[in-house]
Write a protein that holds these residues in place. Sequence first.
Motif, PDB file in Angstrom:
ATOM      1  N   GLY A   1       5.305  -2.759  -6.678  1.00  0.00           N
ATOM      2  CA  GLY A   1       4.045  -3.347  -6.239  1.00  0.00           C
ATOM      3  C   GLY A   1       3.882  -4.760  -6.760  1.00  0.00           C
ATOM      4  O   GLY A   1       3.465  -5.672  -6.030  1.00  0.00           O
ATOM      5  N   GLY A   2       4.218  -4.966  -8.033  1.00  0.00           N
ATOM      6  CA  GLY A   2       4.146  -6.304  -8.617  1.00  0.00           C
ATOM      7  C   GLY A   2       5.107  -7.271  -7.950  1.00  0.00           C
ATOM      8  O   GLY A   2       4.765  -8.443  -7.728  1.00  0.00           O
ATOM      9  N   ALA A   3       6.305  -6.775  -7.600  1.00  0.00           N
ATOM     10  CA  ALA A   3       7.292  -7.628  -6.936  1.00  0.00           C
ATOM     11  C   ALA A   3       6.795  -8.072  -5.565  1.00  0.00           C
ATOM     12  O   ALA A   3       6.981  -9.233  -5.167  1.00  0.00           O
ATOM     13  CB  ALA A   3       8.615  -6.876  -6.792  1.00  0.00           C
ATOM     14  N   ILE A   4       6.126  -7.179  -4.856  1.00  0.00           N
ATOM     15  CA  ILE A   4       5.591  -7.533  -3.538  1.00  0.00           C
ATOM     16  C   ILE A   4       4.484  -8.572  -3.679  1.00  0.00           C
ATOM     17  O   ILE A   4       4.386  -9.518  -2.875  1.00  0.00           O
ATOM     18  CB  ILE A   4       5.076  -6.281  -2.807  1.00  0.00           C
ATOM     19  CG1 ILE A   4       6.258  -5.368  -2.453  1.00  0.00           C
ATOM     20  CG2 ILE A   4       4.310  -6.662  -1.535  1.00  0.00           C
ATOM     21  CD1 ILE A   4       5.857  -4.004  -1.933  1.00  0.00           C
ATOM     22  N   ILE A   5       3.657  -8.436  -4.711  1.00  0.00           N
ATOM     23  CA  ILE A   5       2.609  -9.434  -4.949  1.00  0.00           C
ATOM     24  C   ILE A   5       3.224 -10.800  -5.252  1.00  0.00           C
ATOM     25  O   ILE A   5       2.753 -11.834  -4.769  1.00  0.00           O
ATOM     26  CB  ILE A   5       1.681  -8.985  -6.096  1.00  0.00           C
ATOM     27  CG1 ILE A   5       0.797  -7.833  -5.611  1.00  0.00           C
ATOM     28  CG2 ILE A   5       0.807 -10.143  -6.575  1.00  0.00           C
ATOM     29  CD1 ILE A   5      -0.134  -7.285  -6.671  1.00  0.00           C
ATOM     30  N   LEU A   6       4.280 -10.820  -6.049  1.00  0.00           N
ATOM     31  CA  LEU A   6       4.951 -12.088  -6.351  1.00  0.00           C
ATOM     32  C   LEU A   6       5.540 -12.713  -5.090  1.00  0.00           C
ATOM     33  O   LEU A   6       5.477 -13.940  -4.903  1.00  0.00           O
ATOM     34  CB  LEU A   6       6.050 -11.868  -7.396  1.00  0.00           C
ATOM     35  CG  LEU A   6       5.575 -11.588  -8.819  1.00  0.00           C
ATOM     36  CD1 LEU A   6       6.775 -11.331  -9.728  1.00  0.00           C
ATOM     37  CD2 LEU A   6       4.736 -12.746  -9.360  1.00  0.00           C
TER      38      LEU A   6
ATOM     39  N   ALA B   1       0.828  -1.206   0.000  1.00  0.00           N
ATOM     40  CA  ALA B   1       0.000   0.000   0.000  1.00  0.00           C
ATOM     41  C   ALA B   1       0.861   1.254   0.000  1.00  0.00           C
ATOM     42  O   ALA B   1       0.575   2.231  -0.714  1.00  0.00           O
ATOM     43  CB  ALA B   1      -0.933  -0.017   1.213  1.00  0.00           C
ATOM     44  N   MET B   2       1.941   1.242   0.767  1.00  0.00           N
ATOM     45  CA  MET B   2       2.820   2.410   0.840  1.00  0.00           C
ATOM     46  C   MET B   2       3.453   2.711  -0.508  1.00  0.00           C
ATOM     47  O   MET B   2       3.460   3.852  -0.979  1.00  0.00           O
ATOM     48  CB  MET B   2       3.895   2.185   1.904  1.00  0.00           C
ATOM     49  CG  MET B   2       3.361   2.154   3.329  1.00  0.00           C
ATOM     50  SD  MET B   2       4.622   1.684   4.544  1.00  0.00           S
ATOM     51  CE  MET B   2       5.804   3.014   4.337  1.00  0.00           C
ATOM     52  N   VAL B   3       3.981   1.663  -1.142  1.00  0.00           N
ATOM     53  CA  VAL B   3       4.651   1.838  -2.441  1.00  0.00           C
ATOM     54  C   VAL B   3       3.670   2.339  -3.498  1.00  0.00           C
ATOM     55  O   VAL B   3       3.963   3.277  -4.240  1.00  0.00           O
ATOM     56  CB  VAL B   3       5.281   0.498  -2.889  1.00  0.00           C
ATOM     57  CG1 VAL B   3       5.642   0.530  -4.371  1.00  0.00           C
ATOM     58  CG2 VAL B   3       6.521   0.192  -2.058  1.00  0.00           C
ATOM     59  N   MET B   4       2.500   1.707  -3.556  1.00  0.00           N
ATOM     60  CA  MET B   4       1.542   2.057  -4.596  1.00  0.00           C
ATOM     61  C   MET B   4       0.960   3.456  -4.399  1.00  0.00           C
ATOM     62  O   MET B   4       0.799   4.216  -5.354  1.00  0.00           O
ATOM     63  CB  MET B   4       0.416   1.025  -4.640  1.00  0.00           C
ATOM     64  CG  MET B   4       0.839  -0.364  -5.085  1.00  0.00           C
ATOM     65  SD  MET B   4       1.443  -0.436  -6.793  1.00  0.00           S
ATOM     66  CE  MET B   4      -0.075  -0.111  -7.715  1.00  0.00           C
ATOM     67  N   LEU B   5       0.638   3.809  -3.173  1.00  0.00           N
ATOM     68  CA  LEU B   5      -0.013   5.090  -2.925  1.00  0.00           C
ATOM     69  C   LEU B   5       0.952   6.261  -3.007  1.00  0.00           C
ATOM     70  O   LEU B   5       0.546   7.388  -3.298  1.00  0.00           O
ATOM     71  CB  LEU B   5      -0.709   5.069  -1.554  1.00  0.00           C
ATOM     72  CG  LEU B   5      -1.879   4.085  -1.447  1.00  0.00           C
ATOM     73  CD1 LEU B   5      -2.423   4.048  -0.025  1.00  0.00           C
ATOM     74  CD2 LEU B   5      -2.986   4.428  -2.440  1.00  0.00           C
ATOM     75  N   GLU B   6       2.250   6.008  -2.784  1.00  0.00           N
ATOM     76  CA  GLU B   6       3.238   7.079  -2.923  1.00  0.00           C
ATOM     77  C   GLU B   6       3.546   7.378  -4.389  1.00  0.00           C
ATOM     78  O   GLU B   6       4.005   8.469  -4.723  1.00  0.00           O
ATOM     79  CB  GLU B   6       4.527   6.711  -2.182  1.00  0.00           C
ATOM     80  CG  GLU B   6       4.408   6.828  -0.669  1.00  0.00           C
ATOM     81  CD  GLU B   6       5.690   6.436   0.033  1.00  0.00           C
ATOM     82  OE1 GLU B   6       6.686   6.122  -0.660  1.00  0.00           O
ATOM     83  OE2 GLU B   6       5.691   6.425   1.273  1.00  0.00           O
ATOM     84  N   ARG B   7       3.318   6.401  -5.253  1.00  0.00           N
ATOM     85  CA  ARG B   7       3.549   6.557  -6.692  1.00  0.00           C
ATOM     86  C   ARG B   7       4.958   7.064  -7.019  1.00  0.00           C
ATOM     87  O   ARG B   7       5.141   7.917  -7.890  1.00  0.00           O
ATOM     88  CB  ARG B   7       2.518   7.517  -7.299  1.00  0.00           C
ATOM     89  CG  ARG B   7       1.105   6.985  -7.274  1.00  0.00           C
ATOM     90  CD  ARG B   7       0.218   7.812  -8.165  1.00  0.00           C
ATOM     91  NE  ARG B   7      -1.137   7.324  -8.192  1.00  0.00           N
ATOM     92  CZ  ARG B   7      -2.045   7.689  -9.095  1.00  0.00           C
ATOM     93  NH1 ARG B   7      -1.729   8.555 -10.028  1.00  0.00           N
ATOM     94  NH2 ARG B   7      -3.257   7.201  -9.052  1.00  0.00           N
TER      95      ARG B   7
END
Length: 194
Positions: A54-59, A40-46
């Motif tokens: 974000g994709g790496a965290i999902i993986l 959430a932090m990575v995506m919302l900070e853009r």
Amino acid sequence: MTTSSLHPVNQSDSPQASNPFFTASNLLSVSRALLTIPFAMVMLERADGYRVWGGAIILLAALTDKFDGVLARKLNQITEWGKILDPLADKICAGVVAIVLMVLHDIPVWFVVVILSRDVLIFVGGIYVKTKKGVLLQSNETGKWTMGVVALALFLMVLGAQSILIEIAVWASVVLLAVSLALYVKRFNEVMKG
């Protein structure tokens, strides 16, 4: 990311199952849920490359999902806690990712509602059955496939993939979400009727 569903299990059905909380597989499940925080932090900070991060965290979360089950079986650490934590972590991950994407206007709001509604219904139904019947409704193959396709759809959205790929993944997710919920309701009724 996998989901809860259909096979009832209780202590009498699984005499080998113990119930410690601090096992390697359970800690992996907890870590999967906690990965939603940096996501959430990575995506919302853009910041630069936020979609890649974000994709790496999902993986990474997907790897924990893979290995928590492997470790549970390998180390003979199948527990009642694990049967709860694994699908709960999946629901938390899917829910947080969907909500973050909604904030970023990268996902249809109706799709978020479908994901969250189905997961809340299954979670509440599971608690009710456990309370009334002492039975834990576990994940089954349909539920696991459903969460896998939902995770793929969310992953493609995080990466900003081509819209046609996202559309296919979204509608496949909707079909599987409906089927898995229907199967869950069927099993719920069977268990409640004894």
